[in-house]
Design a protein around this motif. Structure first.
Motif, short mmCIF file in Angstrom:
data_model
loop_
_atom_site.label_atom_id
_atom_site.label_comp_id
_atom_site.label_asym_id
_atom_site.label_seq_id
_atom_site.Cartn_x
_atom_site.Cartn_y
_atom_site.Cartn_z
N LEU A 1 -9.73 14.18 1.81
CA LEU A 1 -8.68 13.44 2.51
C LEU A 1 -7.68 13.01 3.89
CD1 LEU A 1 -5.45 15.47 0.65
CD2 LEU A 1 -6.49 13.03 0.13
N LEU A 2 -8.76 14.29 4.71
CA LEU A 2 -8.67 13.81 5.92
C LEU A 2 -10.31 12.72 6.31
CD1 LEU A 2 -9.75 17.83 7.46
CD2 LEU A 2 -6.84 15.97 7.70
N GLN A 3 -11.25 12.51 5.54
CA GLN A 3 -12.13 11.60 6.11
C GLN A 3 -11.58 10.36 5.64
OE1 GLN A 3 -15.16 13.17 2.78
NE2 GLN A 3 -16.13 13.83 4.75
N THR A 4 -10.17 9.81 4.41
CA THR A 4 -10.42 9.42 3.77
C THR A 4 -8.84 9.10 5.14
OG1 THR A 4 -10.31 9.52 1.81
CG2 THR A 4 -8.79 7.99 2.12
N ILE B 1 -1.30 17.42 1.67
CA ILE B 1 -0.63 16.55 2.29
C ILE B 1 -0.07 17.86 3.18
CG2 ILE B 1 0.81 15.45 3.37
CD1 ILE B 1 -1.77 14.50 3.13
N SER B 2 0.60 18.99 2.46
CA SER B 2 1.39 20.02 2.79
C SER B 2 0.84 21.34 4.05
CB SER B 2 2.45 20.15 2.45
OG SER B 2 3.20 21.88 2.14
N GLY C 1 -0.91 22.01 10.39
CA GLY C 1 -1.25 20.74 11.67
C GLY C 1 -2.31 20.06 12.35
N LEU C 2 -3.24 19.03 10.97
CA LEU C 2 -4.26 18.60 10.70
C LEU C 2 -3.86 17.41 10.80
CD1 LEU C 2 -7.06 20.56 8.95
CD2 LEU C 2 -6.89 20.84 11.21
N ARG D 1 3.67 7.16 6.23
CA ARG D 1 2.02 6.93 6.53
C ARG D 1 1.89 8.84 6.90
NH1 ARG D 1 -0.12 2.23 8.84
NH2 ARG D 1 0.44 3.09 10.86
N ILE D 2 0.94 8.89 6.29
CA ILE D 2 0.10 10.44 6.84
C ILE D 2 -0.64 10.13 7.80
CG2 ILE D 2 -0.94 12.70 5.89
CD1 ILE D 2 1.40 11.54 5.37
#
Length: 158
Positions: free
Chosen positions: A49-52, A78-79, A85-86, A100-101
């Protein structure tokens, strides 16, 4: 019964061998990196998810579709990333009712650290191979990249 043609036995054997090697490679990389970075306990689904999100902020539904996960699964991931804090929530300029995230600076740094650690581990491992094995691995990369795109349905040749 499927109308798809059945793969030949040699293709199935190759697929089985590739599956085995990929699984062992991922496991070896993840376990070896934990000695260097204890935070590597971050689940791979969260890393993906972080990469996306490093490409651009997205809505949860977009992330779920991109990762081929259920929206409630992505919401849970995501939670945890929010708590760490990412990532943070930003208003969606196209629809004020949704958010949006986006990666925070800490999320970007975590991803850079993760990437650097993996690159160092792989570079060290590659250097331990014979020149012929190292060349074979490097020569396989374009085909593996094409295979990844094909499996993801993002093959630019189509």
């Amino acid at each position: 019964m499927s109308s798809q043609p059945q793969p030949a036995p040699d293709a199935l054997a190759g697929a089985q061998q590739l599956t085995d090697v990929i699984t062992r490679l991922r496991r070896a990389l993840r376990s070896s990196i934990r000695s260097e970075f204890p935070w590597e306990a971050l689940p791979m689904a969260q890393v993906e998810l972080l990469q996306t999100l490093a490409v651009a902020p997205m809505r949860v539904g977009e992330l779920a579709a991109r990762q081929r996960l259920a929206p409630n699964t992505v919401s849970g991931l995501i939670s945890k990333l929010l708590d760490a804090g990412l990532v943070d929530r930003q208003p969606d300029p196209g629809d004020r009712r949704t958010a949006r995230i986006a990666l925070t600076e800490a999320g970007h740094q975590q991803l850079r650290d993760w990437q650097s650690a993996h690159e160092r581990r792989l570079a060290t491992a590659l250097l331990s191979l014979t020149p012929a094995d190292r060349a074979a691995v490097m020569q396989a990369l374009p085909g593996l990249d094409h295979l990844a795109h094909t499996l993801a349905g993002t093959d630019p040749a189509r």
